[in-house]
Design an enzyme around this catalytic site. Structure first.
Site, mmCIF file in Angstrom:
data_model
loop_
_atom_site.group_PDB
_atom_site.id
_atom_site.type_symbol
_atom_site.label_atom_id
_atom_site.label_comp_id
_atom_site.label_asym_id
_atom_site.label_seq_id
_atom_site.Cartn_x
_atom_site.Cartn_y
_atom_site.Cartn_z
ATOM 1 C CG ASN A 1 31.726 36.215 39.190
ATOM 2 O OD1 ASN A 1 31.941 37.210 39.867
ATOM 3 N ND2 ASN A 1 32.493 35.873 38.166
ATOM 4 C CD GLU B 1 35.501 37.446 42.573
ATOM 5 O OE1 GLU B 1 34.861 38.119 41.726
ATOM 6 O OE2 GLU B 1 36.737 37.287 42.526
ATOM 7 C CG ASP C 1 32.913 41.321 41.987
ATOM 8 O OD1 ASP C 1 33.877 42.103 41.952
ATOM 9 O OD2 ASP C 1 32.559 40.656 41.003
ATOM 10 C CD GLU D 1 36.494 43.834 40.324
ATOM 11 O OE1 GLU D 1 36.240 42.831 39.641
ATOM 12 O OE2 GLU D 1 35.612 44.546 40.843
#
Length: 405
Positions: free
Chosen positions: A235, A267, A297, A354
């Site tokens: 991330n 991401e 994301d 997700e």
């Protein structure tokens, strides 16, 4: 009669419907059922008799309506959870649910009218199940101080935890997202909510990223020795893109581990990409030139324009988990997923969904044409050593292990 050790408050201004709700809750075995005809009366009951486990809340009422009640009660600590019981359209109920979540309330779901035991019972049962540990912010711990976070970084207490991404058709593990937990020597494993605000405030995001990269690339090398090729995804906060040295430091770490850029993904959340200065865009381009994958994301959770999606060099979309949660009862969620898949195909971008938590969601997504996903149905986040054992134990038949972690 079943027994549910729950104290429930019913908010409903229609006398007959309130009586039906109270009777149904008692039939379902609720320990104690209170009733109120509007939000003001409900707040008075809470003040006089103490907190309740669940509030079954209508939205349209004379006097203080359900929306105002949720706003007023949100920060009081008097409500364990809320079930919305309303005849309003499901998109309105869903929006109120999102409002409640933003206030820190546990929203169990919504039911229409007339109330049905088949719909209400599972939501009440869900109230008895504690939230997963990794989602709990450990509020009693509070937000960590700068000194303690710096010490945790220095002592390698901030550790990568890994949640696999899967091919939904074959069950093959395609990679793993690198999350972070604090393995505190006294307090145990701490949620990111305890320390990430301090990391951001004190300018330690890059140091944390590079620490996680060293850990994850070591793990990637170990997995490769087991015959498993595993992409690792980190991330990246949008603010880190303003660092002109970011890509050179990433390149040095990749070279240190002899890792090709194509085996690494970064991401970035959609909400941080509304405005991208030139230096940030340059860093995105350089990461792609190194072969790294770029993923946007929580797609659909923010308000960035589709134009940005076309302008920036991303090659993966991660669709926000909220759309999967609403898949079974909200046709708009199915439409958004299908549209995002079509958008990704047109733009030449992979789409990862997700938040897959049930076999039914998995099957529905496959039928919609989804090929990549992530969620508790397949695997929860786990420490690196556990991931290596898990990969070795499942030996490619990973899709058969749904919900086992």
């Amino acid at each position: 009669m079943p027994y549910l050790p729950l104290r429930v408050l019913v908010l409903e201004d229609h006398l007959f419907q309130r009586s039906v709700a109270v009777s149904l809750l008692r039939q379902l075995g609720c320990h104690e059922v209170l009733e109120a005809s509007n939000g003001a009366e409900a707040l008075a009951i809470l003040a006089a008799t103490g907190p309740v486990d669940v509030a079954l809340c209508d939205l349209q009422m004379e006097g203080m309506d359900g929306v105002e009640f949720i706003q007023r009660a949100g920060g009081s600590g008097q409500l364990g959870a809320i079930i919305i019981g309303s005849g309003l359209p499901c998109d309105v109920r869903r929006a109120v649910g999102q409002m409640g979540q933003s206030l820190g309330l546990r929203m169990l779901g919504e039911v229409g009218k007339p109330l049905q035991a088949e719909a209400l019972g599972p939501l009440l049962t869900a109230c008895l199940n504690p939230l997963p540990v990794e989602l709990s912010p450990l509020a009693s711990t509070g937000v960590a101080s700068e000194a303690s976070v710096r010490r945790g970084l220095l002592d390698q207490q901030l550790e990568g935890w890994y949640q696999p991404k899967f091919d939904l058709r074959t069950g093959e593990a395609l990679g793993a997202e690198v999350l972070v937990r604090w393995n505190h020597p006294i307090k145990g494993v701490l949620s990111p909510a305890v320390f990430l605000p301090t990391v951001e405030r004190c300018g330690l995001l890059d140091e944390l990223l590079f620490t996680l990269m060293h850990q994850a690339l070591t793990l990637q090398w170990q997995a490769r020795s087991q015959g498993v090729s595993l992409n690792v995804a980190f991330n990246l906060h949008a603010s880190q893109l303003s660092n002109p040295q970011l890509t050179s430091q990433v390149k040095q770490i990749l070279a240190q581990y002899q890792t090709p850029g194509c085996s690494v993904t970064f991401e970035l959340t959609e909400s941080g990409l509304l405005e991208v200065p030139a230096v940030c865009l340059e860093n995105l381009v350089r990461l792609r030139m190194m072969g790294c994958q770029l993923s946007i994301d929580d797609f659909g959770a923010g308000f960035s324009s589709l134009q940005r999606l076309c302008q920036l060099p991303f090659n993966e979309i991660k669709l926000d988990a909220e759309f999967v949660r609403g898949l079974a009862h909200e046709p708009r969620c199915s439409a958004v997923i299908s549209s995002t898949l079509a958008l990704g195909h047109t733009l030449g971008m992979a789409v990862v969904v997700e938040g897959i938590e049930t076999a039914e969601q998995q099957q529905a997504l496959v039928e919609l044409g989804c090929t990549q996903g992530q969620g508790y149905w397949h695997a929860r986040p786990m420490p690196g050593a556990d991931l290596l054992r898990w990969l070795q134990r499942n030996d490619g038949a990973l899709g058969q292990m749904g919900g086992s972690q």
